[in-house]
Design an enzyme around this catalytic site. Structure first.
Site, short mmCIF file in Angstrom:
data_model
loop_
_atom_site.label_atom_id
_atom_site.label_comp_id
_atom_site.label_asym_id
_atom_site.label_seq_id
_atom_site.Cartn_x
_atom_site.Cartn_y
_atom_site.Cartn_z
N PRO A 106 0.79 -1.22 0.00
CA PRO A 106 0.00 0.00 0.00
C PRO A 106 0.83 1.29 0.00
O PRO A 106 1.87 1.35 0.65
CB PRO A 106 -0.82 -0.10 1.29
CG PRO A 106 -0.08 -1.07 2.14
CD PRO A 106 0.55 -2.04 1.19
N ASN A 107 0.34 2.23 -0.74
CA ASN A 107 0.87 3.60 -0.84
C ASN A 107 2.15 3.71 -1.65
O ASN A 107 2.63 4.82 -1.91
CB ASN A 107 1.07 4.23 0.56
CG ASN A 107 -0.22 4.29 1.34
OD1 ASN A 107 -1.20 4.86 0.84
ND2 ASN A 107 -0.28 3.71 2.52
N ARG A 131 4.82 11.18 -2.22
CA ARG A 131 4.54 10.86 -0.82
C ARG A 131 5.81 11.02 0.02
O ARG A 131 6.83 10.38 -0.26
CB ARG A 131 4.08 9.40 -0.77
CG ARG A 131 4.00 8.80 0.60
CD ARG A 131 3.99 7.27 0.50
NE ARG A 131 3.81 6.69 1.80
CZ ARG A 131 4.17 5.45 2.13
NH1 ARG A 131 4.72 4.67 1.21
NH2 ARG A 131 3.99 4.99 3.34
N TYR A 133 11.10 9.03 1.35
CA TYR A 133 11.10 8.02 0.27
C TYR A 133 11.76 8.48 -1.03
O TYR A 133 11.95 7.68 -1.93
CB TYR A 133 9.65 7.58 -0.01
CG TYR A 133 9.03 6.88 1.17
CD1 TYR A 133 9.54 5.68 1.64
CD2 TYR A 133 7.94 7.44 1.84
CE1 TYR A 133 8.98 5.04 2.74
CE2 TYR A 133 7.38 6.82 2.95
CZ TYR A 133 7.90 5.62 3.39
OH TYR A 133 7.35 4.99 4.47
N ASN A 145 8.19 -5.70 -1.02
CA ASN A 145 8.09 -4.52 -0.14
C ASN A 145 6.61 -4.41 0.18
O ASN A 145 5.82 -3.88 -0.61
CB ASN A 145 8.59 -3.25 -0.84
CG ASN A 145 8.51 -2.04 0.09
OD1 ASN A 145 7.94 -2.14 1.19
ND2 ASN A 145 9.05 -0.92 -0.34
N ALA A 173 3.12 -0.91 4.72
CA ALA A 173 2.65 -0.98 6.10
C ALA A 173 2.14 -2.38 6.48
O ALA A 173 2.13 -2.74 7.67
CB ALA A 173 1.55 0.05 6.32
N GLU A 188 13.09 -9.53 1.40
CA GLU A 188 12.28 -8.40 1.88
C GLU A 188 13.05 -7.10 1.61
O GLU A 188 14.24 -7.01 1.91
CB GLU A 188 12.05 -8.57 3.39
CG GLU A 188 11.31 -7.40 4.03
CD GLU A 188 11.08 -7.61 5.54
OE1 GLU A 188 11.53 -8.64 6.10
OE2 GLU A 188 10.45 -6.71 6.14
N HIS A 228 12.83 -2.70 1.92
CA HIS A 228 12.19 -1.43 2.30
C HIS A 228 13.08 -0.29 1.83
O HIS A 228 14.32 -0.37 1.97
CB HIS A 228 12.01 -1.33 3.82
CG HIS A 228 11.13 -2.41 4.35
ND1 HIS A 228 9.76 -2.36 4.22
CD2 HIS A 228 11.43 -3.58 4.95
CE1 HIS A 228 9.25 -3.48 4.74
NE2 HIS A 228 10.24 -4.23 5.19
N LEU A 229 12.47 0.74 1.31
CA LEU A 229 13.23 1.91 0.86
C LEU A 229 13.89 2.61 2.05
O LEU A 229 15.05 3.00 1.99
CB LEU A 229 12.29 2.89 0.15
CG LEU A 229 11.66 2.35 -1.14
CD1 LEU A 229 10.38 3.07 -1.46
CD2 LEU A 229 12.67 2.43 -2.27
N SER A 230 13.11 2.79 3.12
CA SER A 230 13.62 3.48 4.30
C SER A 230 14.19 2.47 5.29
O SER A 230 13.91 1.27 5.20
CB SER A 230 12.47 4.28 4.95
OG SER A 230 11.46 3.39 5.40
N ARG A 246 13.15 4.26 12.42
CA ARG A 246 11.88 5.00 12.43
C ARG A 246 11.06 4.61 13.67
O ARG A 246 11.60 4.14 14.65
CB ARG A 246 11.15 4.74 11.11
CG ARG A 246 11.97 5.21 9.90
CD ARG A 246 11.26 5.02 8.59
NE ARG A 246 10.04 5.81 8.52
CZ ARG A 246 9.09 5.64 7.59
NH1 ARG A 246 9.25 4.71 6.66
NH2 ARG A 246 8.01 6.40 7.58
N ARG A 285 7.32 0.17 13.42
CA ARG A 285 7.88 -0.33 12.15
C ARG A 285 9.00 -1.35 12.37
O ARG A 285 9.56 -1.89 11.43
CB ARG A 285 8.42 0.82 11.29
CG ARG A 285 7.36 1.77 10.83
CD ARG A 285 7.92 2.82 9.88
NE ARG A 285 7.06 3.98 9.88
CZ ARG A 285 5.96 4.12 9.13
NH1 ARG A 285 5.62 3.19 8.28
NH2 ARG A 285 5.23 5.22 9.22
C1 DQA Z 1 8.24 0.93 3.64
C2 DQA Z 1 8.34 1.08 5.16
C3 DQA Z 1 6.99 0.86 5.82
O1 DQA Z 1 7.09 1.01 7.22
C4 DQA Z 1 5.98 1.86 5.30
O2 DQA Z 1 4.71 1.60 5.86
C5 DQA Z 1 5.92 1.91 3.83
C6 DQA Z 1 7.16 1.82 3.06
C7 DQA Z 1 9.56 1.29 2.94
O3 DQA Z 1 9.72 0.91 1.78
O4 DQA Z 1 10.41 1.99 3.52
O5 DQA Z 1 4.86 2.07 3.24
O6 DQA Z 1 7.94 -0.42 3.35
#
Ligand code: DQA
Length: 143
Positions: free
Chosen positions: A11-12, A19, A24, A74, A77, A98, A100-102, A107, A111
């Site tokens: 999502p997102n 965003r 990001y 990825n 959330a 797995e 994640h960008l961040s 954080r 998370r």
């Molecule tokens: C994320 C990290 C997650 O905590 C967050 O909800 C995202 C992006 C990342 O790619 O850093 O939507 O997966």
């Protein structure tokens, strides 16, 4: 054996570029898809690249990924919340990376837990879009 890698985004992640750019970055999901296609091609693989905002659809995409050679995920959330996604991943026998960008560990505490990590061969976080192409390199070595 199939030479397709599944790359799933939760999502997102369709909003990348607009965003929270301080977290990001300014690149889009389409930019990541092109970089992934190129990296996979260099290793003799093609990609099935998908994004969804819906938990059930993510579960279905995970189930379908059993037909591919490996999975890069990825889950956004849903990483931190989804037992349904965890169970779907458990049913796979292909390698999972797995991404994640961040850096999720730098954080908020909510998370820091991932329902993906226990089922992943490796985790890459905090390296931005480069994490996806590093994951392709790792996955093609594992396959
Ligand atoms: C994320 C990290 C997650 O905590 C967050 O909800 C995202 C992006 C990342 O790619 O850093 O939507 O997966």
């Amino acid at each position: 054996m199939t030479r397709t890698l599944t790359i799933l985004n939760g999502p997102n992640l369709n909003l990348l570029g607009e965003r929270e750019p301080d977290i990001y970055g300014r690149f889009t999901l389409a930019d990541i898809e092109s970089a992934c296609a190129e990296a996979a091609r260099a290793h003799g693989f093609s990609i099935a690249f998908k994004q969804t905002n819906h938990e059930g659809e993510l579960v279905e995409h995970i189930q379908q990924s059993r037909e591919s050679a490996g999975l890069i995920l990825n889950a956004g959330a849903y990483t931190h919340t989804s037992v349904a996604m965890h169970d779907a991943l458990k049913s796979l026998s292909i390698p999972i990376i797995e991404v994640h960008l961040s850096n999720i560990f730098a954080r908020e505490p909510f998370r820091h837990h991932s329902y993906v990590s226990p089922l992943a061969r490796g985790v890459i976080c905090g390296l931005g879009p480069k994490g996806y192409t590093l994951a392709i390199e790792a996955l093609t070595n594992l396959i």
